[in-house]
Scaffold this motif. Sequence first.
Motif, PDB file in Angstrom:
ATOM      1  N   ASP A  13       0.803  -1.190  -0.033  1.00  0.00           N
ATOM      2  CA  ASP A  13      -0.066  -0.027   0.006  1.00  0.00           C
ATOM      3  C   ASP A  13       0.897   1.292   0.059  1.00  0.00           C
ATOM      4  OD1 ASP A  13      -2.184  -1.757  -0.079  1.00  0.00           O
ATOM      5  OD2 ASP A  13      -2.519  -1.584   2.234  1.00  0.00           O
ATOM      6  N   LYS A  14       1.993   1.081   0.524  1.00  0.00           N
ATOM      7  CA  LYS A  14       2.953   2.318   0.504  1.00  0.00           C
ATOM      8  C   LYS A  14       3.261   2.809  -0.727  1.00  0.00           C
ATOM      9  CE  LYS A  14       5.985   0.740   3.474  1.00  0.00           C
ATOM     10  NZ  LYS A  14       7.024   0.557   4.370  1.00  0.00           N
ATOM     11  N   PHE A  15       3.136   1.901  -1.803  1.00  0.00           N
ATOM     12  CA  PHE A  15       3.857   2.102  -3.147  1.00  0.00           C
ATOM     13  C   PHE A  15       2.603   2.643  -4.239  1.00  0.00           C
ATOM     14  CE2 PHE A  15       6.508  -1.298  -1.580  1.00  0.00           C
ATOM     15  CZ  PHE A  15       7.886  -0.495  -1.376  1.00  0.00           C
ATOM     16  N   GLU A  16       1.574   2.832  -3.244  1.00  0.00           N
ATOM     17  CA  GLU A  16       0.248   3.089  -4.270  1.00  0.00           C
ATOM     18  C   GLU A  16       0.467   4.351  -5.134  1.00  0.00           C
ATOM     19  OE1 GLU A  16      -4.256   1.951  -3.765  1.00  0.00           O
ATOM     20  OE2 GLU A  16      -3.134   2.796  -2.111  1.00  0.00           O
ATOM     21  N   GLU A  17       0.925   5.344  -4.323  1.00  0.00           N
ATOM     22  CA  GLU A  17       1.013   6.781  -5.290  1.00  0.00           C
ATOM     23  C   GLU A  17       2.090   6.716  -6.233  1.00  0.00           C
ATOM     24  OE1 GLU A  17       1.105  10.011  -2.551  1.00  0.00           O
ATOM     25  OE2 GLU A  17      -0.379   9.245  -1.309  1.00  0.00           O
ATOM     26  N   SER A  18       3.307   5.982  -5.940  1.00  0.00           N
ATOM     27  CA  SER A  18       4.432   6.135  -7.124  1.00  0.00           C
ATOM     28  C   SER A  18       4.373   5.001  -8.156  1.00  0.00           C
ATOM     29  CB  SER A  18       5.848   6.016  -6.393  1.00  0.00           C
ATOM     30  OG  SER A  18       5.485   4.942  -5.659  1.00  0.00           O
ATOM     31  N   HIS A  19       3.402   4.002  -7.903  1.00  0.00           N
ATOM     32  CA  HIS A  19       3.527   2.880  -9.089  1.00  0.00           C
ATOM     33  C   HIS A  19       2.301   2.533  -9.463  1.00  0.00           C
ATOM     34  CE1 HIS A  19       7.278   2.575  -6.965  1.00  0.00           C
ATOM     35  NE2 HIS A  19       7.803   1.945  -8.301  1.00  0.00           N
ATOM     36  N   ASP A  20       1.983   1.902 -10.637  1.00  0.00           N
ATOM     37  CA  ASP A  20       0.710   1.501 -10.992  1.00  0.00           C
ATOM     38  C   ASP A  20       0.535   0.012 -10.366  1.00  0.00           C
ATOM     39  OD1 ASP A  20      -1.431   0.883 -12.582  1.00  0.00           O
ATOM     40  OD2 ASP A  20      -0.654   0.933 -14.556  1.00  0.00           O
ATOM     41  N   LEU A  21      -0.241  -0.204  -9.463  1.00  0.00           N
ATOM     42  CA  LEU A  21      -0.579  -1.156  -8.927  1.00  0.00           C
ATOM     43  C   LEU A  21      -1.539  -2.091  -9.550  1.00  0.00           C
ATOM     44  CD1 LEU A  21      -0.347  -0.325  -5.100  1.00  0.00           C
ATOM     45  CD2 LEU A  21       1.617  -1.028  -6.510  1.00  0.00           C
TER      46      LEU A  21
END
Length: 184
Positions: free
Chosen positions: A85-93
Motif C-alpha cells: 500500500d505504501k507504493f500506491e502513489e508512485s507505482h501502477d498497482l
Amino acid sequence: METTVCPWCQTEIVWDEEIGPEDNCPYCQNELKGYRTLNIQIGDEEEEESEEDVDWEEGEEADGTPLWAEEDMQHQLPPSIRTLDKFEESHDLMNYEESVEKILDEQEEVPECPKCRDYMVLAGTQEFSGQGFVPSQFSALKAPVIQPPFRVNVYICTGCFHVETNLTEEDRLRMVNHLSSEQA
C-alpha cells in the motif's frame, strides 16, 4: 440449516442443525457476537433523540457511564500490514496485480501469507548442502529428520513481502519415506 455471515471475514457459515450456532467463526476464529458497529445518521431526516428517550447505548452501562475508559477509546489502529500500500502513489498497482495474477495461475501451489493473508509467489528454490546446516538429533530417531542436500521453495508475499520456505515435493517425499522407515 441456519446460515450466518461472519462480520469479520465475510464468510457465509452454515451451522449444523444439531449443534447450532457457535460463538466463534470456524474460519477466522473471531468472536461473532463481539462485533460492534456504529450507525451514524447523515442529514436531518429524523429528529435527534433526546437523552430522556435513550435508556442506554451500546458501550455504556445502564446508568450511562462508559464501559471503557477514555484512554482506551483513543487507541490508534496499527498501520497497514500490507507494505504494498505504501507504493500506491508512485507505482501502477493495477499492472502489479495483473502480473501477480498471471504468476499465481501458473503455480502448482499458492500458499497464503501467514501475516496478511495475501497470496505468495514462488520466487525460486534454495539448496541446503552440508555446509552451514546443522541437523537436529532426536533420541527417537537413528538419523536426523532430513539429511542435506535438500531444497526448499522460497515464496514471497505479494502484499507484505514476507518470505516463507517449505520443502520441495521430492524432499517432502524423501522425509516422509525416511520417517516411515524409522518406525519399521
